[in-house]
Structure formats: C-alpha cells, structure tokens
Design an enzyme around this catalytic site. Structure first.
Site, PDB file in Angstrom:
ATOM      1  N   THR A  17       0.829  -1.208   0.000  1.00 44.75           N
ATOM      2  CA  THR A  17       0.000   0.000   0.000  1.00 44.75           C
ATOM      3  C   THR A  17       0.861   1.254   0.000  1.00 44.75           C
ATOM      4  O   THR A  17       0.599   2.194  -0.765  1.00 44.75           O
ATOM      5  CB  THR A  17      -0.949   0.013   1.208  1.00 44.75           C
ATOM      6  N   LYS A  38      -8.051  -1.008  -4.486  1.00 43.12           N
ATOM      7  CA  LYS A  38      -7.664  -2.203  -3.723  1.00 43.12           C
ATOM      8  C   LYS A  38      -8.904  -3.077  -3.742  1.00 43.12           C
ATOM      9  O   LYS A  38      -9.732  -3.023  -2.822  1.00 43.12           O
ATOM     10  CB  LYS A  38      -7.255  -1.837  -2.297  1.00 43.12           C
ATOM     11  N   SER A 176      11.160  -2.591  -0.713  1.00 39.21           N
ATOM     12  CA  SER A 176      10.480  -1.931   0.398  1.00 39.21           C
ATOM     13  C   SER A 176      11.203  -2.291   1.696  1.00 39.21           C
ATOM     14  O   SER A 176      11.106  -3.416   2.184  1.00 39.21           O
ATOM     15  CB  SER A 176       9.015  -2.379   0.449  1.00 39.21           C
TER      16      SER A 176
END
Length: 223
Positions: A17, A38, A176
């Site tokens: 996200t 989403k 990430s």
C-alpha cells in the site's frame, strides 16, 4: 485510454500500500490524474455501519478524484484471513469479472490507475482463481513489491519465477525496506538485482510514518 499497473508483493504486510501511494504521488507530480483500487481487502473495520479497510481508504484519499469507496474496494471483509476464506465466511464469492468491470469504468476517468492486489501472487481468491488470475484478467503490467527482510531473497525469486511462468508482463520491482535492523541491506538488494532481469524501480527507505512525497522521490526508473 489510461495506463494501468497491478501492484503485487512477496507477502502480506511488506509495503504494497505504501508503494502504491508513493507511485500515485509520483504520477501526480508529473501532472497526471491518478486513481487507485484495492479490489479485495480482509481485516476491515465497521465505520458508520459499513466495512472499511485502512489501506483502501489511504488509496481513496491519495487519488486525484474522490471515488465512491465501493469502487475502490468492492470486496471488503471483516476477518483478517485469506480472502477466499473471509469471503466464504461472509457468504460471498469474489467475482473477478466484477472487478475487471469496475476497473474498466475507473480507467476512463484518469491518466493512470494503480490496482493493489491482496497478499502475495498466489493467494487464493475463490475456489478456482488466485491473485495471478486477477492480474491476467486485468491485463496490466505487474510491479512487484519485495519486503526487504530476512528471507526476502528466496521469497522474491519464487515470486519472480511464478510471475514469469504466468506470462504477464512484469514492469519491475520495488525494494520496500520494512526492517529497520536489516543486516546487509544493500547487499540483499544487489543480490536481487543480479537474480532477475526485472528492473529495480525504487528503493523505499524505512520510515515510521507514510510520507508519499518523500517516497515518490525514490522512484529511480521511468514508469
């Protein structure tokens, strides 16, 4: 017609996200109108009598245009479990064609649409189909978010191989950095760069709080 991307990941809780939000900001900084979806979310809370997902709300707020929540997240489930189980418990079957129809309506409204998947690439959505099938039906290039933590090399290589086998186009991957204490961070990222031909699009540094503008500046490859 707008450009779309499907955001998947090596696992749940690895920054899909935040990566989606950062990419939305990146495109907005280029002067493009951006929307996000989403489509499926487990672990939703009751808000004014309706199920709402925190990540889907972030995507809704980050968009250039405010869409109805049900367009951003058509399938919302209270239980924080695999979506096919959550749907079964709720007496619902996730219909991928319904998601594709929603996407086709949304893509007419923006220059770029980002669709965030749920969990990892092979998470089941119903008795016959999984996240990979949704990406195939949407026919969008895939961006893989790799949560950089111990074990990420194996997870990433398995995910890259499964995506390649599925025949979809992979646009690239995002590192990430979710573990503040990660040892040999740069070496892990470099190992992954050497293990795939998929380009590294961004390295999202560890942060306690989401900062889309800061993250958007870490996108290093042209999208």
């Amino acid at each position: 017609m707008s450009q779309g991307y499907f955001i998947t990941g090596t696992d749940t809780g690895i920054g899909k996200t935040w990566s989606t939000i950062s990419l939305m900001q990146y495109f907005k900084n280029q002067g493009q109108t951006v929307l996000g979806m989403k489509p499926i979310a487990s672990g939703c809370d009751q808000v004014d009598g309706c199920l709402r997902n925190e990540d889907a709300l972030l995507i809704q707020r980050q968009a250039s245009l405010i869409l109805p929540y049900e367009d951003v997240n058509p399938y919302a489930f209270a239980l924080a479990v695999s979506p096919h189980i959550a749907a079964e418990q709720a007496g619902v079957e996730i219909d991928l064609d319904n998601i594709v129809e929603k996407y086709q309506q949304i893509e007419k409204l923006a220059d770029v649409v980002l669709v965030e998947g749920v969990g990892g690439w092979l998470v089941p959505l119903n008795a016959q189909e999984d996240v990979a099938d949704l990406a195939l039906k949407l026919d969008l290039p895939v961006i893989v978010v790799v949560g950089i933590r111990l074990g990420c090399i194996n997870q990433a290589k398995l995910t890259f191989a499964a995506i390649q086998q599925s025949g979809v186009q992979c646009h690239g991957w995002i590192a990430s950095c979710i573990d503040r204490e990660m040892l040999m961070l740069d070496e892990n990222i470099q190992t992954l760069c050497q293990s795939t031909e998929m380009p590294l699009l961004a390295v999202l540094s560890y942060m306690e709080k989401l900062d889309p503008e800061c993250f958007s500046r870490e996108v290093r490859a042209k999208l």
